[in-house]
Design an enzyme around this catalytic site. Structure first.
Site, PDB file in Angstrom:
ATOM      1  N   ILE A  54       0.882  -1.161   0.000  1.00  0.00           N
ATOM      2  CA  ILE A  54       0.000   0.000   0.000  1.00  0.00           C
ATOM      3  C   ILE A  54       0.920   1.211   0.000  1.00  0.00           C
ATOM      4  O   ILE A  54       1.868   1.292   0.785  1.00  0.00           O
ATOM      5  CB  ILE A  54      -0.939   0.004   1.233  1.00  0.00           C
ATOM      6  CG1 ILE A  54      -1.878   1.215   1.217  1.00  0.00           C
ATOM      7  CG2 ILE A  54      -0.180  -0.063   2.537  1.00  0.00           C
ATOM      8  CD1 ILE A  54      -2.927   1.166   2.330  1.00  0.00           C
ATOM      9  N   SER A  55       0.680   2.144  -0.918  1.00  0.00           N
ATOM     10  CA  SER A  55       1.615   3.250  -1.123  1.00  0.00           C
ATOM     11  C   SER A  55       1.645   4.213   0.054  1.00  0.00           C
ATOM     12  O   SER A  55       0.681   4.343   0.814  1.00  0.00           O
ATOM     13  CB  SER A  55       1.253   4.020  -2.397  1.00  0.00           C
ATOM     14  OG  SER A  55       1.416   3.216  -3.536  1.00  0.00           O
ATOM     15  N   GLN A  56       2.762   4.891   0.182  1.00  0.00           N
ATOM     16  CA  GLN A  56       2.951   5.980   1.135  1.00  0.00           C
ATOM     17  C   GLN A  56       1.806   6.992   0.982  1.00  0.00           C
ATOM     18  O   GLN A  56       1.426   7.336  -0.134  1.00  0.00           O
ATOM     19  CB  GLN A  56       4.299   6.621   0.798  1.00  0.00           C
ATOM     20  CG  GLN A  56       4.636   7.906   1.465  1.00  0.00           C
ATOM     21  CD  GLN A  56       5.887   8.515   0.839  1.00  0.00           C
ATOM     22  OE1 GLN A  56       6.391   8.015  -0.172  1.00  0.00           O
ATOM     23  NE2 GLN A  56       6.387   9.574   1.425  1.00  0.00           N
TER      24      GLN A  56
END
Length: 215
Positions: free
Chosen positions: A62-64
């Site tokens: 899950i992206s920053q």
């Protein structure tokens, strides 16, 4: 450790987003609303609002939060759009998009992740977000054309089917480059053609599919 997730989101928005140039009030409100911790395993909840990506299984992340906000802001959504996301992953970016537009179609190639994302989004009442299984680099002609397209994985080049399914005018935002380091690119499609703008360096997992990485 007991975490106040509402306060954690408020702090995330203030310290990680607003302070670094995310200034669209609709994007900031969406990021403050969506419970990012529910898109990761419970053992990672205390890290959910920190300034880095987290694993979600199947060798994906899950992206920053900042990167999600930057990409979503670059689409310049007003609330009436139909958006395609390639790479649903956990479903988090799709949930944020669902707060900002009329319809979201999010495609995921890994069945395990698609099922999890669909379940989480359903529990949160994201009724305008649909998670589909398949090769996202081919887009989804059934619901095309799209006002905006977001690719949540790194591509070696521009997936041509996605350009074809993008409206005029419309934006495509995605990371492009080598496997270890990419540049975040915004492409605007208008009556004069295709225009590229570069938003900075980034690091994403590799895009899988016909127009992604083959190995």
């Amino acid at each position: 450790m007991i975490v106040d997730y509402f306060q954690a989101r408020e702090r995330m928005v203030r310290e990680q987003l607003a302070s670094r140039g995310i200034n669209d009030p609709r994007v900031l409100r969406a990021m403050a609303k969506i419970p990012r911790h529910l898109f990761v395993e419970s053992k990672l909840w205390d890290q959910a609002y920190e300034d880095h990506p987290l694993p979600i299984g199947a060798n994906q992340t899950i992206s920053q939060p900042y990167i999600v906000a930057l990409m979503v802001q670059a689409l310049e959504l007003t609330g009436v759009e139909r958006v395609l996301e390639v790479g649903a992953g956990s479903g988090y970016a799709a949930a944020v998009l669902g707060e900002l537009c009329a319809e979201v179609y999010s495609i995921e190639v890994v069945e395990e992740l698609a099922v999890k994302a669909r379940t989480t989004l359903s529990k949160l009442g994201c009724t305008n977000v649909s998670v589909l299984m398949g090769d996202g680099t081919l887009g989804c002609r059934e619901h095309a054309p799209y006002d905006a397209i977001l690719i949540s994985a790194a591509a070696p080049g521009i997936p041509r089917p996605l350009i074809e399914q993008l409206k005029v005018p419309g934006y495509l935002v995605f990371p492009m480059g080598e496997k270890e380091l990419q540049t975040l690119v915004r492409i605007r499609k208008d009556g004069a053609g295709i225009h590229e703008e570069y938003l900075g360096e980034c690091h994403f997992v590799s895009l899988r599919g016909k127009y992604g990485w083959q190995d």
